[in-house]
Design a protein around this motif. Structure first.
Motif, PDB file in Angstrom:
ATOM      1  N   MET A 100       0.838  -1.179   0.000  1.00  0.00           N
ATOM      2  CA  MET A 100       0.000   0.000   0.000  1.00  0.00           C
ATOM      3  C   MET A 100       0.887   1.248   0.000  1.00  0.00           C
ATOM      4  O   MET A 100       1.911   1.289   0.679  1.00  0.00           O
ATOM      5  N   GLU A 101       0.453   2.254  -0.740  1.00  0.00           N
ATOM      6  CA  GLU A 101       1.204   3.506  -0.860  1.00  0.00           C
ATOM      7  C   GLU A 101       1.273   4.235   0.486  1.00  0.00           C
ATOM      8  O   GLU A 101       0.303   4.278   1.231  1.00  0.00           O
ATOM      9  N   GLN A 102       2.439   4.814   0.771  1.00  0.00           N
ATOM     10  CA  GLN A 102       2.642   5.580   1.999  1.00  0.00           C
ATOM     11  C   GLN A 102       2.061   6.980   1.804  1.00  0.00           C
ATOM     12  O   GLN A 102       2.327   7.636   0.799  1.00  0.00           O
ATOM     13  N   ILE A 103       1.256   7.431   2.748  1.00  0.00           N
ATOM     14  CA  ILE A 103       0.681   8.780   2.722  1.00  0.00           C
ATOM     15  C   ILE A 103       1.317   9.571   3.860  1.00  0.00           C
ATOM     16  O   ILE A 103       1.151   9.225   5.035  1.00  0.00           O
ATOM     17  N   THR A 104       2.012  10.634   3.518  1.00  0.00           N
ATOM     18  CA  THR A 104       2.688  11.441   4.539  1.00  0.00           C
ATOM     19  C   THR A 104       1.704  12.409   5.188  1.00  0.00           C
ATOM     20  O   THR A 104       0.639  12.698   4.650  1.00  0.00           O
ATOM     21  N   ASP A 105       2.093  12.924   6.334  1.00  0.00           N
ATOM     22  CA  ASP A 105       1.291  13.944   7.007  1.00  0.00           C
ATOM     23  C   ASP A 105       1.120  15.172   6.121  1.00  0.00           C
ATOM     24  O   ASP A 105       0.048  15.767   6.065  1.00  0.00           O
ATOM     25  N   GLU A 106       2.184  15.544   5.433  1.00  0.00           N
ATOM     26  CA  GLU A 106       2.140  16.718   4.556  1.00  0.00           C
ATOM     27  C   GLU A 106       1.146  16.510   3.415  1.00  0.00           C
ATOM     28  O   GLU A 106       0.375  17.413   3.075  1.00  0.00           O
ATOM     29  N   ALA A 107       1.157  15.322   2.827  1.00  0.00           N
ATOM     30  CA  ALA A 107       0.214  15.021   1.747  1.00  0.00           C
ATOM     31  C   ALA A 107      -1.220  15.065   2.267  1.00  0.00           C
ATOM     32  O   ALA A 107      -2.127  15.577   1.583  1.00  0.00           O
ATOM     33  N   MET A 108      -1.435  14.547   3.467  1.00  0.00           N
ATOM     34  CA  MET A 108      -2.774  14.593   4.055  1.00  0.00           C
ATOM     35  C   MET A 108      -3.217  16.030   4.290  1.00  0.00           C
ATOM     36  O   MET A 108      -4.367  16.392   3.986  1.00  0.00           O
ATOM     37  N   GLN A 109      -2.331  16.872   4.804  1.00  0.00           N
ATOM     38  CA  GLN A 109      -2.671  18.277   5.058  1.00  0.00           C
ATOM     39  C   GLN A 109      -3.027  18.999   3.754  1.00  0.00           C
ATOM     40  O   GLN A 109      -3.984  19.783   3.712  1.00  0.00           O
ATOM     41  N   GLN A 110      -2.269  18.727   2.692  1.00  0.00           N
ATOM     42  CA  GLN A 110      -2.553  19.340   1.392  1.00  0.00           C
ATOM     43  C   GLN A 110      -3.925  18.912   0.875  1.00  0.00           C
ATOM     44  O   GLN A 110      -4.687  19.731   0.370  1.00  0.00           O
ATOM     45  N   MET A 111      -4.238  17.648   0.987  1.00  0.00           N
ATOM     46  CA  MET A 111      -5.522  17.146   0.511  1.00  0.00           C
ATOM     47  C   MET A 111      -6.681  17.677   1.353  1.00  0.00           C
ATOM     48  O   MET A 111      -7.718  18.074   0.820  1.00  0.00           O
ATOM     49  N   LEU A 112      -6.514  17.678   2.659  1.00  0.00           N
ATOM     50  CA  LEU A 112      -7.575  18.160   3.533  1.00  0.00           C
ATOM     51  C   LEU A 112      -7.900  19.629   3.281  1.00  0.00           C
ATOM     52  O   LEU A 112      -9.048  20.058   3.434  1.00  0.00           O
ATOM     53  N   ALA A 113      -6.909  20.403   2.869  1.00  0.00           N
ATOM     54  CA  ALA A 113      -7.133  21.820   2.554  1.00  0.00           C
ATOM     55  C   ALA A 113      -8.036  21.998   1.331  1.00  0.00           C
ATOM     56  O   ALA A 113      -8.598  23.071   1.124  1.00  0.00           O
ATOM     57  N   LEU A 114      -8.196  20.953   0.531  1.00  0.00           N
ATOM     58  CA  LEU A 114      -9.014  21.027  -0.680  1.00  0.00           C
ATOM     59  C   LEU A 114     -10.479  20.666  -0.448  1.00  0.00           C
ATOM     60  O   LEU A 114     -11.298  20.777  -1.366  1.00  0.00           O
ATOM     61  N   THR A 115     -10.832  20.222   0.768  1.00  0.00           N
ATOM     62  CA  THR A 115     -12.210  19.796   0.995  1.00  0.00           C
ATOM     63  C   THR A 115     -13.173  20.969   0.889  1.00  0.00           C
ATOM     64  O   THR A 115     -12.798  22.136   1.034  1.00  0.00           O
ATOM     65  N   LYS A 116     -14.420  20.626   0.633  1.00  0.00           N
ATOM     66  CA  LYS A 116     -15.472  21.620   0.430  1.00  0.00           C
ATOM     67  C   LYS A 116     -16.686  21.190   1.245  1.00  0.00           C
ATOM     68  O   LYS A 116     -16.900  20.007   1.487  1.00  0.00           O
ATOM     69  N   GLY A 117     -17.496  22.157   1.635  1.00  0.00           N
ATOM     70  CA  GLY A 117     -18.700  21.860   2.388  1.00  0.00           C
ATOM     71  C   GLY A 117     -19.838  21.364   1.499  1.00  0.00           C
ATOM     72  O   GLY A 117     -20.039  21.872   0.392  1.00  0.00           O
ATOM     73  N   TYR A 118     -20.556  20.375   1.984  1.00  0.00           N
ATOM     74  CA  TYR A 118     -21.747  19.823   1.327  1.00  0.00           C
ATOM     75  C   TYR A 118     -22.793  19.599   2.409  1.00  0.00           C
ATOM     76  O   TYR A 118     -22.521  19.793   3.593  1.00  0.00           O
ATOM     77  N   THR A 119     -23.970  19.163   2.012  1.00  0.00           N
ATOM     78  CA  THR A 119     -25.008  18.821   2.974  1.00  0.00           C
ATOM     79  C   THR A 119     -25.518  17.419   2.682  1.00  0.00           C
ATOM     80  O   THR A 119     -25.874  17.113   1.541  1.00  0.00           O
ATOM     81  N   VAL A 120     -25.518  16.576   3.697  1.00  0.00           N
ATOM     82  CA  VAL A 120     -26.084  15.231   3.584  1.00  0.00           C
ATOM     83  C   VAL A 120     -27.509  15.277   4.118  1.00  0.00           C
ATOM     84  O   VAL A 120     -27.765  15.859   5.183  1.00  0.00           O
ATOM     85  N   MET A 121     -28.421  14.681   3.369  1.00  0.00           N
ATOM     86  CA  MET A 121     -29.803  14.564   3.792  1.00  0.00           C
ATOM     87  C   MET A 121     -30.090  13.100   4.119  1.00  0.00           C
ATOM     88  O   MET A 121     -29.817  12.219   3.303  1.00  0.00           O
TER      89      MET A 121
END
Length: 112
Positions: free
Chosen positions: A1-22
């Motif tokens: 399995m590919e290694q995911i660094t903390d830095e890569a996680m921080q970069q990806m998390l910064a791209l999240t967007k708000g949605y609404t689940v019903m």
């Protein structure tokens, strides 16, 4: 399995967007005689919301229980609440709903 660094996680998390689940739940009138025609118009309403780009994912739950369906909206809670006022099944008390603010990654989708 590919290694995911903390830095890569921080970069990806910064791209999240708000949605609404019903969470769509059976309402007090879920068993009324004309429920099938109301559900048909509920489906038409969902297709309209999809065409407007507001309802990104529609998941009817296929097992009877406390949850009848799940929808993921590309909109804030207030916008979704306003859209759901026009849903024939909600207006008729066939369904009730709960809205949850969530975050996710733009572009995520279900596999074909």
């Amino acid at each position: 399995m590919e290694q995911i660094t903390d830095e890569a996680m921080q970069q990806m998390l910064a791209l999240t967007k708000g949605y609404t689940v019903m969470l769509l739940k059976p309402g007090p009138n879920a068993t009324r005689e004309d429920v099938q025609s109301i559900l048909w118009e509920h489906g038409r309403h969902n297709f309209k919301l999809r065409a407007r780009g507001l309802l990104s994912i529609v998941c009817p739950v296929t097992k009877a229980g406390d949850i009848a369906g799940i929808g993921i909206f590309n909109a804030d809670e207030e916008t979704v609440h306003e859209c759901l006022k026009e849903d024939p099944a909600i207006s008729a008390g066939v369904f009730i709903y709960e809205l949850l603010p969530v975050r996710s990654f733009p572009g995520d989708s279900l596999p074909a």
